[in-house]
Design a protein around this motif. Structure first.
Motif, PDB file in Angstrom:
ATOM      1  N   GLU A   1       0.814  -2.308 -12.326  1.00 63.10           N
ATOM      2  CA  GLU A   1       1.900  -2.396 -12.166  1.00 63.10           C
ATOM      3  C   GLU A   1       2.083  -1.673 -10.305  1.00 63.10           C
ATOM      4  O   GLU A   1       2.336  -0.566 -10.189  1.00 63.10           O
ATOM      5  N   TYR A   2       2.707  -2.905  -9.681  1.00 66.29           N
ATOM      6  CA  TYR A   2       3.059  -2.413  -8.214  1.00 66.29           C
ATOM      7  C   TYR A   2       4.342  -3.479  -7.760  1.00 66.29           C
ATOM      8  O   TYR A   2       4.490  -4.624  -7.476  1.00 66.29           O
TER       9      TYR A   2
ATOM     10  N   PHE B   1      -3.283  -0.634  -8.498  1.00 65.60           N
ATOM     11  CA  PHE B   1      -2.158  -0.512  -9.780  1.00 65.60           C
ATOM     12  C   PHE B   1      -2.389  -0.944 -10.361  1.00 65.60           C
ATOM     13  O   PHE B   1      -2.319  -2.351 -10.276  1.00 65.60           O
TER      14      PHE B   1
ATOM     15  N   SER C   1      -2.253  -1.353  -3.133  1.00 65.18           N
ATOM     16  CA  SER C   1      -1.089  -2.473  -4.256  1.00 65.18           C
ATOM     17  C   SER C   1      -2.446  -2.453  -5.387  1.00 65.18           C
ATOM     18  O   SER C   1      -1.844  -2.488  -6.359  1.00 65.18           O
TER      19      SER C   1
ATOM     20  N   SER D   1       0.960  -1.166   0.761  1.00 68.89           N
ATOM     21  CA  SER D   1      -0.459   0.211  -0.298  1.00 68.89           C
ATOM     22  C   SER D   1       1.124   1.059   0.290  1.00 68.89           C
ATOM     23  O   SER D   1       2.191   1.348   0.279  1.00 68.89           O
TER      24      SER D   1
END
Length: 246
Positions: free
Chosen positions: A54-55, A52, A49, A29
């Motif tokens: 991508e994270y 998103f 996360s 996060s």
């Protein structure tokens, strides 16, 4: 992220209240909690996360950010632009990239900020309402014609924003069944007065049809909560009431 709307709306709203803040970048996060310089308002931002595309975060970090400068940068993105935010230890700068009809890149230096303990206040809220942000914004515009502070009153079946001064009065009422009042739950009637300018900054993060959850109690801070990214994040504000002269 596949668009830039969350960053534009949230940073735009928070930066009106808070100049600098640490963002905690965790493995699951992004979080930020800070108070304005006068300690009247608190902003609490959380984004999972899962919000998103991508994270990739290998370990938790705190990044000190000048929110005014970040707001200038993210305001240059279109809502539909893909947004990429990167940080590497080598250059100690935050890099932002927006991809739309063109690709634009920016970088911001990071700040070393003094840590401030922000204990969670123990507030016994006795009323809760879910209202469209558009109704709140219109009520604040009406109140601003009359003065600087507006009173919120929550009672059984009724939500009220009103103001009285030497120049006149204004009132915005929502009753159960009204389109802009999605939910109202009142254990005990409550009222308190708040600064209009602070409230206007807080609701800037929301579109007119977005739902604002309001938590309230007699002479307590007011709490605004906005859901972000289809429930994968939230933006919360607390604002202290105005002390009224006897």
């Amino acid at each position: 992220m596949d668009n830039s709307k969350v960053w534009k709306d949230c940073i735009g709203s928070i930066s009106n209240l808070i100049e600098e803040a640490d963002f905690e970048i965790n493995t699951d996060s992004v979080e930020m909690k800070a108070m304005d310089p006068s300690h009247i308002a608190l902003a609490d931002f959380q984004l999972s996360s899962d919000a998103f595309e991508e994270y990739d975060v290998d370990k938790a970090r705190k990044l000190g950010i000048d929110l005014d400068e970040m707001d200038k940068v993210v305001s240059r993105a279109s809502n539909s632009d893909e947004s990429i935010i990167e940080f590497t230890e080598e250059d100690n700068r935050l890099r932002l990239e927006f991809k739309g009809t063109s690709t634009r890149r920016f970088s911001l230096p990071l700040l070393e900020l003094e840590e401030e303990e922000l204990p969670e206040p123990d507030l016994n809220f006795t009323a809760n309402a879910k209202i469209t942000a558009g109704a709140i914004k219109e009520g604040l515009k009406d109140a601003a014609l009359i003065g600087d502070n507006v009173r919120f009153e929550l009672s059984q079946g009724k939500f009220l924003m009103r103001i009285e001064s030497d120049t006149g009065s204004a009132e915005m009422e929502l009753a159960e069944g009204d389109e802009d009042l999605e939910e109202l739950s009142v254990e005990e009637p409550s009222q308190a007065m708040y600064n209009i300018s602070y409230l206007e900054d807080m609701v800037k993060a929301a579109g007119s049809k977005d739902i604002v959850e309001i938590r309230h109690g007699k002479d307590l801070p007011i709490e605004f909560v906005f859901n972000l990214a289809d429930g994968k994040g939230r933006l919360r504000f607390l604002l202290a009431p105005r002390v009224e002269a006897e």
